[in-house]
Design an enzyme around this catalytic site. Structure first.
Site, short mmCIF file in Angstrom:
data_model
loop_
_atom_site.label_atom_id
_atom_site.label_comp_id
_atom_site.label_asym_id
_atom_site.label_seq_id
_atom_site.Cartn_x
_atom_site.Cartn_y
_atom_site.Cartn_z
N SER A 136 0.85 -1.34 -0.12
CA SER A 136 0.02 -0.02 0.12
C SER A 136 0.95 1.05 0.00
O SER A 136 0.41 2.26 -0.61
CB SER A 136 -0.83 0.08 1.14
N LYS B 152 23.81 -13.16 2.47
CA LYS B 152 23.28 -11.87 2.33
C LYS B 152 23.99 -10.83 1.16
O LYS B 152 23.50 -10.14 0.34
CB LYS B 152 23.31 -10.94 3.61
N MET C 295 10.81 -6.39 5.05
CA MET C 295 10.88 -6.99 6.47
C MET C 295 12.47 -7.71 6.58
O MET C 295 12.52 -9.00 7.31
CB MET C 295 9.56 -8.07 6.73
N LEU D 182 16.72 -6.91 7.51
CA LEU D 182 17.59 -5.93 7.59
C LEU D 182 18.54 -5.58 6.60
O LEU D 182 19.00 -6.76 5.85
CB LEU D 182 18.66 -6.42 8.84
N HIS E 249 8.32 3.24 9.31
CA HIS E 249 8.31 2.44 10.39
C HIS E 249 7.08 2.85 11.25
O HIS E 249 6.79 4.10 11.59
CB HIS E 249 9.47 2.41 11.26
C1 GAR Z 1 3.60 -0.75 6.72
O1 GAR Z 1 2.83 -0.53 8.04
C2 GAR Z 1 5.18 -0.40 7.01
O2 GAR Z 1 5.16 0.76 7.76
C3 GAR Z 1 5.54 -1.48 7.88
O3 GAR Z 1 5.20 -2.56 7.22
C4 GAR Z 1 3.66 -2.06 6.54
C5 GAR Z 1 3.74 -2.34 5.21
O4 GAR Z 1 2.68 -2.06 4.51
N1 GAR Z 1 6.91 -1.65 7.81
C6 GAR Z 1 7.59 -2.18 9.03
O5 GAR Z 1 7.05 -2.62 9.77
C7 GAR Z 1 9.26 -2.39 8.70
N2 GAR Z 1 9.69 -2.53 10.12
P1 GAR Z 1 2.45 -2.05 2.93
O6 GAR Z 1 2.95 -3.10 2.31
O7 GAR Z 1 0.99 -2.00 2.62
O8 GAR Z 1 3.16 -0.82 2.45
#
Ligand code: GAR
Length: 209
Positions: free
Chosen positions: A21, A73, A98, A100, A117
């Site tokens: 998104s 990696k 997701m 590092l 984040h």
């Molecule tokens: C979002 O809420 C983003 O902030 C979070 O994952 C979601 C991805 O949503 N990111 C983390 O937690 C990174 N540590 P999306 O795929 O719909 O953009």
């Protein structure tokens, strides 16, 4: 102080592991001409990430790169780096990625890897940040856009937005409230780079007027 880049239309690559998104919200900001950028590439480390289909819909080059296909990696990231160089990418944008980021990408894209984040850093780093906030009982949480360094969610902060946390919130209701703000401040943060206004001073981001 170090100026990260001069003003100019940005060539972006997005790394995403899931729904996508935020990727879509960036695409929409570009269409509205509020973000002066082009997304050249989307890379996912998950084969079934909906972000891959979202990229195809937008006719953006999309790749699934499986970290398990590589010895380590470094080799995985070398392959990503090759694609970034092929497209002459300015900024690598993590949107729900997701993993590092390792030293190969960090060294080649110093100060030019950006993450979003879903918490007010430095609180609630890592996974399930929204659940961590609900469980802790904070009255406000929010979202942080930051430059990626070698730590987990530790790099210099570009922008934050706060939202209230209500007594009857659960992880999902808080996540939905935060997501609305994510979709606003991610493109706004990237636009600062397009305007050549982002400087690094130690662990601080300074935005020139
Ligand atoms: C979002 O809420 C983003 O902030 C979070 O994952 C979601 C991805 O949503 N990111 C983390 O937690 C990174 N540590 P999306 O795929 O719909 O953009």
């Amino acid at each position: 102080m170090i100026k990260v880049m001069e003003a100019g239309r940005l060539k972006l690559a997005v790394l995403a592991s899931g729904r996508g998104s935020n990727f879509d919200a960036l695409g929409e900001a570009i269409e509205r001409r509020e973000l002066s950028a082009d997304i050249k590439l989307l890379i996912s480390d998950k084969k079934d990430a909906p972000a891959l289909q979202k990229a195809q819909k937008r006719e953006i080059e999309a790749h699934f790169i499986n970290p398990r296909d590589y010895k380590n990696k470094d080799e995985y990231e070398m392959d990503i780096l090759k694609k970034l160089h092929e497209h002459d990418i300015d900024l690598l944008v993590l949107a729900g990625y997701m993993r590092l980021v390792g030293r190969v990408l960090l060294e080649s894209f110093k100060f030019r890897i950006i993450n979003i984040h879903p918490a007010l850093l430095p609180s609630f780093t890592g996974l399930h940040a929204q659940k961590q906030a609900v469980d802790y009982g904070v009255k406000f949480s929010g979202v942080t856009v930051h430059i990626v360094d070698e730590g987990m969610d530790t790099g210099p902060i570009i922008m934050q937005a706060a939202v209230p946390v209500y007594q009857d919130d659960d992880e999902d209701s808080l996540a939905a409230r935060i997501l609305v703000e994510e979709h606003k401040i991610y493109w706004q943060s990237l636009q600062l780079f397009a305007e050549g206004r982002v400087w690094i001073d130690g662990r601080k981001v300074i935005v020139s007027p």
